[in-house]
Write a protein that holds these residues in place. Sequence first.
Motif, PDB file in Angstrom:
ATOM      1  N   MET A 159       1.332  -1.316  -0.151  1.00  9.76           N
ATOM      2  CA  MET A 159      -0.092  -0.032   0.012  1.00  9.76           C
ATOM      3  C   MET A 159       1.278   1.531   0.239  1.00  9.76           C
ATOM      4  N   THR A 160       1.427   1.856  -1.153  1.00  9.69           N
ATOM      5  CA  THR A 160       1.839   2.696  -0.939  1.00  9.69           C
ATOM      6  C   THR A 160       1.528   3.853  -2.200  1.00  9.69           C
ATOM      7  N   PHE A 161       2.019   5.114  -1.782  1.00  5.77           N
ATOM      8  CA  PHE A 161       1.463   6.109  -2.315  1.00  5.77           C
ATOM      9  C   PHE A 161       2.243   6.687  -4.134  1.00  5.77           C
ATOM     10  N   LEU A 162       3.143   5.648  -4.191  1.00  5.78           N
ATOM     11  CA  LEU A 162       4.441   6.137  -5.597  1.00  5.78           C
ATOM     12  C   LEU A 162       3.444   6.353  -6.715  1.00  5.78           C
ATOM     13  N   PHE A 163       2.680   5.609  -6.921  1.00  4.40           N
ATOM     14  CA  PHE A 163       1.464   5.843  -8.219  1.00  4.40           C
ATOM     15  C   PHE A 163       0.878   6.801  -8.140  1.00  4.40           C
TER      16      PHE A 163
ATOM     17  N   ASN B  49     -17.988  -3.553 -12.448  1.00  2.00           N
ATOM     18  CA  ASN B  49     -16.096  -3.315 -12.542  1.00  2.00           C
ATOM     19  C   ASN B  49     -15.532  -2.469 -11.025  1.00  2.00           C
ATOM     20  N   ILE B  50     -16.093  -1.583 -11.045  1.00  2.00           N
ATOM     21  CA  ILE B  50     -15.163  -0.835  -9.953  1.00  2.00           C
ATOM     22  C   ILE B  50     -14.851  -1.349  -8.488  1.00  2.00           C
ATOM     23  N   SER B  51     -15.752  -2.928  -8.013  1.00  2.00           N
ATOM     24  CA  SER B  51     -15.575  -3.766  -6.747  1.00  2.00           C
ATOM     25  C   SER B  51     -13.794  -4.549  -7.864  1.00  2.00           C
ATOM     26  N   ALA B  52     -14.250  -4.730  -9.320  1.00  2.00           N
ATOM     27  CA  ALA B  52     -12.460  -5.613  -9.494  1.00  2.00           C
ATOM     28  C   ALA B  52     -11.773  -4.962  -9.840  1.00  2.00           C
ATOM     29  N   VAL B  53     -11.873  -3.872  -9.497  1.00  3.31           N
ATOM     30  CA  VAL B  53     -10.176  -3.162 -10.003  1.00  3.31           C
ATOM     31  C   VAL B  53      -9.859  -2.701  -8.247  1.00  3.31           C
ATOM     32  N   LEU B  54     -10.443  -2.722  -6.821  1.00  7.34           N
ATOM     33  CA  LEU B  54     -10.397  -2.990  -5.659  1.00  7.34           C
ATOM     34  C   LEU B  54      -9.637  -3.840  -5.357  1.00  7.34           C
ATOM     35  N   THR B  55     -10.527  -5.111  -5.821  1.00  8.52           N
ATOM     36  CA  THR B  55     -10.224  -6.480  -5.111  1.00  8.52           C
ATOM     37  C   THR B  55      -8.646  -6.996  -6.521  1.00  8.52           C
ATOM     38  N   GLY B  56      -9.014  -7.272  -7.285  1.00  9.18           N
ATOM     39  CA  GLY B  56      -7.761  -7.387  -8.557  1.00  9.18           C
ATOM     40  C   GLY B  56      -6.938  -6.455  -7.664  1.00  9.18           C
ATOM     41  N   ALA B  57      -7.132  -5.652  -7.117  1.00  9.05           N
ATOM     42  CA  ALA B  57      -5.323  -4.973  -7.023  1.00  9.05           C
ATOM     43  C   ALA B  57      -4.710  -5.739  -5.208  1.00  9.05           C
ATOM     44  N   ILE B  58      -6.354  -5.729  -4.636  1.00  8.35           N
ATOM     45  CA  ILE B  58      -5.599  -6.199  -3.633  1.00  8.35           C
ATOM     46  C   ILE B  58      -5.161  -8.041  -3.824  1.00  8.35           C
ATOM     47  N   PHE B  59      -5.473  -8.737  -4.526  1.00 10.98           N
ATOM     48  CA  PHE B  59      -5.338  -9.505  -4.568  1.00 10.98           C
ATOM     49  C   PHE B  59      -3.986 -10.368  -5.342  1.00 10.98           C
ATOM     50  N   GLY B  60      -3.759  -9.351  -6.502  1.00 12.07           N
ATOM     51  CA  GLY B  60      -2.267  -9.463  -7.449  1.00 12.07           C
ATOM     52  C   GLY B  60      -0.767  -8.788  -6.051  1.00 12.07           C
ATOM     53  N   ASP B  61      -1.354  -7.641  -5.063  1.00  6.44           N
ATOM     54  CA  ASP B  61      -1.107  -7.595  -3.741  1.00  6.44           C
ATOM     55  C   ASP B  61      -0.605  -8.825  -2.958  1.00  6.44           C
TER      56      ASP B  61
ATOM     57  N   GLY C 284       3.722  -4.471  -6.705  1.00  5.76           N
ATOM     58  CA  GLY C 284       3.663  -4.850  -5.616  1.00  5.76           C
ATOM     59  C   GLY C 284       2.888  -3.429  -4.902  1.00  5.76           C
ATOM     60  N   THR C 285       2.815  -3.170  -5.860  1.00  5.43           N
ATOM     61  CA  THR C 285       1.159  -1.432  -4.753  1.00  5.43           C
ATOM     62  C   THR C 285      -0.263  -1.689  -5.172  1.00  5.43           C
ATOM     63  N   SER C 286      -1.198  -2.023  -4.506  1.00  3.54           N
ATOM     64  CA  SER C 286      -2.425  -2.572  -4.668  1.00  3.54           C
ATOM     65  C   SER C 286      -3.139  -0.246  -5.046  1.00  3.54           C
ATOM     66  N   TYR C 287      -2.068  -0.095  -3.215  1.00  6.85           N
ATOM     67  CA  TYR C 287      -2.404   1.712  -3.878  1.00  6.85           C
ATOM     68  C   TYR C 287      -2.300   2.576  -5.033  1.00  6.85           C
ATOM     69  N   GLY C 288      -1.362   1.578  -5.626  1.00  4.55           N
ATOM     70  CA  GLY C 288      -0.837   2.221  -7.641  1.00  4.55           C
ATOM     71  C   GLY C 288      -1.563   2.101  -8.474  1.00  4.55           C
ATOM     72  N   THR C 289      -1.737   0.219  -8.219  1.00  3.44           N
ATOM     73  CA  THR C 289      -2.985  -0.218  -9.293  1.00  3.44           C
ATOM     74  C   THR C 289      -4.398  -0.029  -9.442  1.00  3.44           C
TER      75      THR C 289
END
Length: 560
Positions: free
Chosen positions: A1-5, A470-482, A432-437
Amino acid sequence: MTFLFLPLVLFADAKTNAQTFGALTLIPPAVAIILAFVTRNVIFSLFMGIFSGTFLLNVSGSNIFGSFYHAFVDMVTKMIGSMADSWNAGIILQVLTIGGMIAVITKMGGPRAIAEKLAKKAKTGRSAQLYTWVMGFFIFFDDYANSLIIGPIMRPVTDKLKVSREKLAFIIDSTAAPIAGIALISTWVGYEISLIKDAYAMIGQTEINAYSIFVETIPYRFYNILMLAFVFFSAYFLREFGPMHKAANRAITTGEVCHPDSKPLVSQDTSTLEPKEGIKHSIWNAIVPILTLIIVAFIGFYFSGLSSLEGETLKLVQANPYSFNSIRDCFGAADASIVLFEAALFASIVAIGMGMQQKMFNLSEALEIWVFGVKALVITAVILILAWSISSVIKELGTSTYLVAILTDSTPQILLPSIIFIFGSIISFSTGTSYGTMGILMPLAIPIANSVGIHTGLEGMELHEYIILNISAVLTGAIFGDHCSPISDTSILSSMGASCDHMDHVRTQLYYAIFVAAVAIIFGYIPAALGYSIYMILPLALLVIALTIRFYGKPVHVQP
């Protein structure tokens, strides 16, 4: 969870590099991830991933030595830049300070007293895992705090009951971001709401209630909900599969909670932290400092966020400062990294004061113990700096731009949420960042979902629900990859909290995360895109999770 992106529109150079390098932009994350699994050395793998990226950025004709030199200098610059970022600096200070606080309360016998109390109730591996799972819900407001607090408290209990460190790290990781991501008040909410609001503005809807939309996505956060259920069922049934089953049987049959060749992320020399003999151990020696941390963090989130608000939002908060909406807005705008550092520092002072008052140590001894705890987590700080540095390289190369360019609005309506989920996981895994995704995909997902929905004849409430999906897909896909990524900071902190070898944690968690993601797609996003009710889909998906663990999972060799 970073703000790099930030949204890619701000990075014209990233777009140019993505066009120039194409598939080569995947080299840095690929090198880091492959080497991490092959060598089991995260520091070396991240280092090589960073260097491969800076080398690409600094290739200069046939002057290979000059390219190597400039790549090395660029790599150092990015490491320094990651440390100079105020958010990252706050995270490092937070991690080190909490390490110092944990060392002091350990010396005071607080965690041991809690372990002794819980040991009377948690008499089996099942109850130890369930207690750890429940504790994850109490630290709902921030995933970092969750990882850093629960591990050191529960580790003595799970070790005594022969629960593997890999399973402990998995439970911690699976109750960190999945809970913080769907909590109604957390350090995530403000960022997620801002992304939703900005993306809706791109389709001409500027008067929407972004928080209301955020709440509507919660039932569709299939990966978050199913992962929390998976942890519960695997603990309740005492069944595992894949590498986690091997780790569980090793811990039970040999008593080795860690793999013999593992390299946990904290110092193994714990003799310095052994409580003095003859001193009564009190649970309050742990509870008071930790409650102090939580309370100060909550107060800090409020006032930090309040100082950041402006315009109409600030006026609304000032008019009704203690309403739910005001607290939510303040939490969302807070600088969580700095607040948690301040809270941990204050909690450390409270712990030292308590120990001195009880004559367990003097000031000089207390500071030595605190510094010992800080030093034990220096390796975690090093790994975080490298993880942030490779994220910086990936951003500059335009890796995410290249990946997103593959996704177009010609995707079928039924498959779009699943594809967004998969792309989100690929980007999150690679960076490596869910926030960035989230920042990368949200400005694309909502316009594409709107376009696909209108093109296929959806309108009114149907279109609204399709966009929500589709919004939920963004938010959960980011966490899964992370969750799957060895270069994720939350995974690193979970390994540290559990005192587990990081690659052992990633390797054992990967199987479970992929399975839950598959269930989320097959029994979640696809039927939801077909229009089936969430009240039918979610119970069915939960049943699939429970039945799979019960009948496919292998029993752990221990009496329930």
